[in-house]
Design a protein around this motif. Structure first.
Motif, PDB file in Angstrom:
ATOM      1  N   LEU A   1       0.825  -1.213   0.000  1.00 18.96           N
ATOM      2  CA  LEU A   1       0.000   0.000   0.000  1.00 18.96           C
ATOM      3  C   LEU A   1       0.858   1.261   0.000  1.00 18.96           C
ATOM      4  O   LEU A   1       0.466   2.275  -0.587  1.00 18.96           O
ATOM      5  CB  LEU A   1      -0.958   0.001   1.191  1.00 18.96           C
ATOM      6  N   ARG A   2       2.036   1.218   0.635  1.00 20.35           N
ATOM      7  CA  ARG A   2       2.940   2.375   0.579  1.00 20.35           C
ATOM      8  C   ARG A   2       3.474   2.565  -0.835  1.00 20.35           C
ATOM      9  O   ARG A   2       3.730   3.695  -1.252  1.00 20.35           O
ATOM     10  CB  ARG A   2       4.088   2.219   1.572  1.00 20.35           C
TER      11      ARG A   2
ATOM     12  N   LYS B   1      16.281  10.054  -1.798  1.00 21.38           N
ATOM     13  CA  LYS B   1      15.091   9.313  -1.386  1.00 21.38           C
ATOM     14  C   LYS B   1      14.086  10.299  -0.832  1.00 21.38           C
ATOM     15  O   LYS B   1      14.445  11.207  -0.094  1.00 21.38           O
ATOM     16  CB  LYS B   1      15.447   8.277  -0.305  1.00 21.38           C
ATOM     17  N   SER B   2      12.844  10.087  -1.194  1.00 23.83           N
ATOM     18  CA  SER B   2      11.767  10.923  -0.683  1.00 23.83           C
ATOM     19  C   SER B   2      10.548  10.043  -0.466  1.00 23.83           C
ATOM     20  O   SER B   2      10.250   9.191  -1.296  1.00 23.83           O
ATOM     21  CB  SER B   2      11.453  12.041  -1.671  1.00 23.83           C
ATOM     22  N   VAL B   3       9.857  10.240   0.626  1.00 29.05           N
ATOM     23  CA  VAL B   3       8.668   9.445   0.898  1.00 29.05           C
ATOM     24  C   VAL B   3       7.437  10.044   0.259  1.00 29.05           C
ATOM     25  O   VAL B   3       6.357   9.508   0.392  1.00 29.05           O
ATOM     26  CB  VAL B   3       8.455   9.223   2.408  1.00 29.05           C
ATOM     27  N   ASP B   4       7.559  11.154  -0.369  1.00 26.72           N
ATOM     28  CA  ASP B   4       6.408  11.733  -1.052  1.00 26.72           C
ATOM     29  C   ASP B   4       6.863  12.080  -2.432  1.00 26.72           C
ATOM     30  O   ASP B   4       6.439  12.677  -3.223  1.00 26.72           O
ATOM     31  CB  ASP B   4       5.842  12.924  -0.307  1.00 26.72           C
TER      32      ASP B   4
ATOM     33  N   GLY C   1      -4.778   7.015   6.310  1.00 26.76           N
ATOM     34  CA  GLY C   1      -5.358   7.642   5.136  1.00 26.76           C
ATOM     35  C   GLY C   1      -4.637   7.223   3.877  1.00 26.76           C
ATOM     36  O   GLY C   1      -3.645   6.491   3.923  1.00 26.76           O
ATOM     37  N   TYR C   2      -5.156   7.691   2.765  1.00 21.98           N
ATOM     38  CA  TYR C   2      -4.594   7.414   1.449  1.00 21.98           C
ATOM     39  C   TYR C   2      -4.464   8.744   0.724  1.00 21.98           C
ATOM     40  O   TYR C   2      -5.274   9.650   0.934  1.00 21.98           O
ATOM     41  CB  TYR C   2      -5.519   6.470   0.668  1.00 21.98           C
ATOM     42  N   ARG C   3      -3.448   8.856  -0.139  1.00 22.44           N
ATOM     43  CA  ARG C   3      -3.261  10.134  -0.822  1.00 22.44           C
ATOM     44  C   ARG C   3      -2.601   9.942  -2.169  1.00 22.44           C
ATOM     45  O   ARG C   3      -1.990   8.911  -2.429  1.00 22.44           O
ATOM     46  CB  ARG C   3      -2.427  11.083   0.030  1.00 22.44           C
ATOM     47  N   ALA C   4      -2.717  10.972  -2.975  1.00 20.09           N
ATOM     48  CA  ALA C   4      -2.029  11.000  -4.263  1.00 20.09           C
ATOM     49  C   ALA C   4      -0.706  11.719  -4.072  1.00 20.09           C
ATOM     50  O   ALA C   4      -0.633  12.742  -3.389  1.00 20.09           O
ATOM     51  CB  ALA C   4      -2.874  11.732  -5.303  1.00 20.09           C
ATOM     52  N   ILE C   5       0.344  11.181  -4.658  1.00 21.76           N
ATOM     53  CA  ILE C   5       1.650  11.840  -4.625  1.00 21.76           C
ATOM     54  C   ILE C   5       1.778  12.603  -5.931  1.00 21.76           C
ATOM     55  O   ILE C   5       1.688  12.022  -7.014  1.00 21.76           O
ATOM     56  CB  ILE C   5       2.784  10.812  -4.454  1.00 21.76           C
ATOM     57  N   VAL C   6       1.967  13.896  -5.819  1.00 22.08           N
ATOM     58  CA  VAL C   6       1.971  14.776  -6.977  1.00 22.08           C
ATOM     59  C   VAL C   6       3.401  15.174  -7.317  1.00 22.08           C
ATOM     60  O   VAL C   6       4.175  15.537  -6.432  1.00 22.08           O
ATOM     61  CB  VAL C   6       1.117  16.034  -6.688  1.00 22.08           C
ATOM     62  N   SER C   7       3.745  15.122  -8.574  1.00 19.06           N
ATOM     63  CA  SER C   7       5.079  15.507  -9.023  1.00 19.06           C
ATOM     64  C   SER C   7       5.213  17.024  -8.985  1.00 19.06           C
ATOM     65  O   SER C   7       4.515  17.739  -9.710  1.00 19.06           O
ATOM     66  CB  SER C   7       5.322  15.008 -10.455  1.00 19.06           C
ATOM     67  N   GLN C   8       6.114  17.511  -8.141  1.00 17.31           N
ATOM     68  CA  GLN C   8       6.365  18.954  -8.076  1.00 17.31           C
ATOM     69  C   GLN C   8       6.929  19.460  -9.400  1.00 17.31           C
ATOM     70  O   GLN C   8       6.630  20.573  -9.832  1.00 17.31           O
ATOM     71  CB  GLN C   8       7.304  19.283  -6.916  1.00 17.31           C
ATOM     72  N   GLU C   9       7.752  18.644 -10.064  1.00 14.65           N
ATOM     73  CA  GLU C   9       8.327  19.027 -11.350  1.00 14.65           C
ATOM     74  C   GLU C   9       7.228  19.252 -12.387  1.00 14.65           C
ATOM     75  O   GLU C   9       7.252  20.216 -13.142  1.00 14.65           O
ATOM     76  CB  GLU C   9       9.317  17.972 -11.855  1.00 14.65           C
ATOM     77  N   ALA C  10       6.248  18.343 -12.426  1.00 16.68           N
ATOM     78  CA  ALA C  10       5.154  18.460 -13.392  1.00 16.68           C
ATOM     79  C   ALA C  10       4.309  19.701 -13.136  1.00 16.68           C
ATOM     80  O   ALA C  10       3.690  20.246 -14.057  1.00 16.68           O
ATOM     81  CB  ALA C  10       4.280  17.210 -13.355  1.00 16.68           C
ATOM     82  N   LEU C  11       4.303  20.163 -11.890  1.00 20.34           N
ATOM     83  CA  LEU C  11       3.558  21.376 -11.536  1.00 20.34           C
ATOM     84  C   LEU C  11       4.379  22.646 -11.738  1.00 20.34           C
ATOM     85  O   LEU C  11       3.917  23.735 -11.423  1.00 20.34           O
ATOM     86  CB  LEU C  11       3.102  21.309 -10.077  1.00 20.34           C
ATOM     87  N   GLY C  12       5.615  22.481 -12.244  1.00 25.73           N
ATOM     88  CA  GLY C  12       6.474  23.648 -12.421  1.00 25.73           C
ATOM     89  C   GLY C  12       7.098  24.116 -11.124  1.00 25.73           C
ATOM     90  O   GLY C  12       7.438  25.285 -10.976  1.00 25.73           O
ATOM     91  N   ARG C  13       7.253  23.200 -10.166  1.00 31.90           N
ATOM     92  CA  ARG C  13       7.818  23.537  -8.855  1.00 31.90           C
ATOM     93  C   ARG C  13       8.957  22.578  -8.516  1.00 31.90           C
ATOM     94  O   ARG C  13       9.059  22.087  -7.407  1.00 31.90           O
ATOM     95  CB  ARG C  13       6.721  23.467  -7.793  1.00 31.90           C
ATOM     96  N   GLY C  14       9.811  22.318  -9.490  1.00 33.23           N
ATOM     97  CA  GLY C  14      10.880  21.350  -9.316  1.00 33.23           C
ATOM     98  C   GLY C  14      12.099  21.861  -8.572  1.00 33.23           C
ATOM     99  O   GLY C  14      12.993  21.082  -8.242  1.00 33.23           O
TER     100      GLY C  14
END
Length: 146
Positions: free
Chosen positions: A12-13, A143-146, A49-62
Protein backbone atom coordinates in the motif's frame (compact mmCIF):
# COMPACT_ATOMS: atom_id res chain seq x y z
CA UNK A 1 0.96 -6.96 13.47
CA UNK A 2 2.58 -9.88 11.71
CA UNK A 3 4.52 -10.45 8.49
CA UNK A 4 1.30 -10.47 6.44
CA UNK A 5 0.34 -7.05 7.82
CA UNK A 6 3.87 -5.85 7.04
CA UNK A 7 3.47 -7.08 3.44
CA UNK A 8 0.11 -5.34 3.10
CA UNK A 9 1.57 -2.08 4.39
CA UNK A 10 4.59 -2.39 2.10
CA UNK A 11 2.44 -2.75 -1.01
CA UNK A 12 0.00 0.00 0.00
CA UNK A 13 2.94 2.38 0.58
CA UNK A 14 4.14 1.57 -2.94
CA UNK A 15 0.70 2.08 -4.51
CA UNK A 16 -2.27 3.03 -2.36
CA UNK A 17 -4.58 2.82 -5.38
CA UNK A 18 -4.33 -0.98 -5.55
CA UNK A 19 -7.69 -2.72 -5.56
CA UNK A 20 -8.31 -5.20 -2.78
CA UNK A 21 -8.05 -8.05 -5.31
CA UNK A 22 -4.69 -6.78 -6.60
CA UNK A 23 -3.40 -6.36 -3.05
CA UNK A 24 -4.60 -9.84 -2.08
CA UNK A 25 -2.78 -11.34 -5.07
CA UNK A 26 0.43 -9.52 -4.15
CA UNK A 27 0.43 -10.74 -0.55
CA UNK A 28 -0.88 -14.24 -1.23
CA UNK A 29 -4.31 -13.98 0.37
CA UNK A 30 -7.82 -14.26 -0.96
CA UNK A 31 -9.71 -10.94 -1.15
CA UNK A 32 -11.92 -11.38 1.95
CA UNK A 33 -9.14 -11.97 4.52
CA UNK A 34 -7.03 -9.28 2.87
CA UNK A 35 -9.85 -6.75 3.18
CA UNK A 36 -10.43 -7.73 6.82
CA UNK A 37 -6.74 -7.12 7.56
CA UNK A 38 -6.76 -3.73 5.79
CA UNK A 39 -9.90 -2.68 7.68
CA UNK A 40 -8.29 -3.75 10.98
CA UNK A 41 -5.12 -1.79 10.16
CA UNK A 42 -7.34 1.24 9.50
CA UNK A 43 -9.40 0.71 12.68
CA UNK A 44 -6.23 0.34 14.75
CA UNK A 45 -4.92 3.67 13.42
CA UNK A 46 -1.98 2.10 11.62
CA UNK A 47 -3.33 3.18 8.23
CA UNK A 48 -4.46 6.76 8.72
CA UNK A 49 -5.36 7.64 5.14
CA UNK A 50 -4.59 7.41 1.45
CA UNK A 51 -3.26 10.13 -0.82
CA UNK A 52 -2.03 11.00 -4.26
CA UNK A 53 1.65 11.84 -4.63
CA UNK A 54 1.97 14.78 -6.98
CA UNK A 55 5.08 15.51 -9.02
CA UNK A 56 6.37 18.95 -8.08
CA UNK A 57 8.33 19.03 -11.35
CA UNK A 58 5.15 18.46 -13.39
CA UNK A 59 3.56 21.38 -11.54
CA UNK A 60 6.47 23.65 -12.42
CA UNK A 61 7.82 23.54 -8.85
CA UNK A 62 10.88 21.35 -9.32
CA UNK A 63 13.30 23.72 -7.56
CA UNK A 64 13.35 22.69 -3.91
CA UNK A 65 15.04 24.43 -1.03
CA UNK A 66 15.44 23.26 2.55
CA UNK A 67 15.07 26.23 4.85
CA UNK A 68 15.88 26.41 8.53
CA UNK A 69 14.36 29.22 10.51
CA UNK A 70 14.94 30.58 13.96
CA UNK A 71 12.41 32.79 15.66
CA UNK A 72 13.33 35.57 18.03
CA UNK A 73 10.33 35.50 20.33
CA UNK A 74 9.09 32.27 21.87
CA UNK A 75 5.72 33.11 23.39
CA UNK A 76 2.78 30.89 22.42
CA UNK A 77 0.95 33.54 20.39
CA UNK A 78 4.05 34.32 18.30
CA UNK A 79 4.70 30.63 17.65
CA UNK A 80 1.09 29.99 16.62
CA UNK A 81 1.06 33.06 14.36
CA UNK A 82 4.34 32.09 12.70
CA UNK A 83 3.20 28.51 12.12
CA UNK A 84 -0.16 29.50 10.66
CA UNK A 85 1.44 32.00 8.29
CA UNK A 86 4.10 29.53 7.09
CA UNK A 87 1.50 26.78 6.65
CA UNK A 88 -0.57 29.12 4.48
CA UNK A 89 2.25 29.74 1.97
CA UNK A 90 1.63 27.71 -1.20
CA UNK A 91 5.39 27.40 -1.72
CA UNK A 92 5.83 25.52 1.58
CA UNK A 93 5.33 21.78 1.11
CA UNK A 94 6.59 20.73 4.55
CA UNK A 95 7.20 22.46 7.87
CA UNK A 96 8.37 20.92 11.12
CA UNK A 97 8.95 22.48 14.53
CA UNK A 98 12.22 21.14 15.96
CA UNK A 99 13.77 20.75 19.38
CA UNK A 100 16.86 22.91 19.79
CA UNK A 101 18.31 25.17 17.12
CA UNK A 102 17.10 25.81 14.47
CA UNK A 103 13.48 26.14 15.49
CA UNK A 104 11.96 25.08 12.16
CA UNK A 105 12.70 22.90 9.15
CA UNK A 106 10.81 24.13 6.08
CA UNK A 107 10.77 22.55 2.63
CA UNK A 108 9.94 24.92 -0.21
CA UNK A 109 9.10 24.00 -3.81
CA UNK A 110 9.07 26.70 -6.50
CA UNK A 111 9.78 27.14 -10.21
CA UNK A 112 13.35 28.42 -10.00
CA UNK A 113 15.93 30.39 -8.02
CA UNK A 114 14.38 33.76 -8.87
CA UNK A 115 10.99 32.59 -7.64
CA UNK A 116 12.58 31.30 -4.44
CA UNK A 117 14.38 34.61 -3.88
CA UNK A 118 11.08 36.45 -4.26
CA UNK A 119 9.40 34.10 -1.78
CA UNK A 120 12.24 34.52 0.71
CA UNK A 121 12.37 38.31 0.47
CA UNK A 122 8.66 39.11 0.28
CA UNK A 123 7.18 36.40 2.47
CA UNK A 124 9.29 34.27 4.79
CA UNK A 125 12.01 36.64 5.97
CA UNK A 126 9.44 39.38 6.43
CA UNK A 127 7.53 37.54 9.13
CA UNK A 128 7.88 39.42 12.44
CA UNK A 129 9.01 36.37 14.45
CA UNK A 130 11.88 35.43 12.14
CA UNK A 131 15.35 36.22 13.44
CA UNK A 132 17.43 34.01 11.12
CA UNK A 133 16.88 31.98 7.96
CA UNK A 134 19.29 29.59 6.27
CA UNK A 135 18.64 28.25 2.77
CA UNK A 136 20.04 24.93 1.60
CA UNK A 137 19.54 24.30 -2.10
CA UNK A 138 18.89 20.69 -3.04
CA UNK A 139 21.50 19.26 -5.38
CA UNK A 140 19.87 15.85 -5.80
CA UNK A 141 17.05 13.98 -4.11
CA UNK A 142 18.25 10.50 -3.15
CA UNK A 143 15.09 9.31 -1.39
CA UNK A 144 11.77 10.92 -0.68
CA UNK A 145 8.67 9.44 0.90
CA UNK A 146 6.41 11.73 -1.05
Amino acid sequence: MDTMDDAILFHLRQDSSLTNTELADLVGLTPSPCLRRVKKLEADGIITGYRAIVSQEALGRGFQVIVTAEIGVNDQATIEDFESQVAAFDEVIECRRLFGIPDYFIRVAVKDLATYENFMVTKLSGLPAVSRVTSLITMKTIKSVD
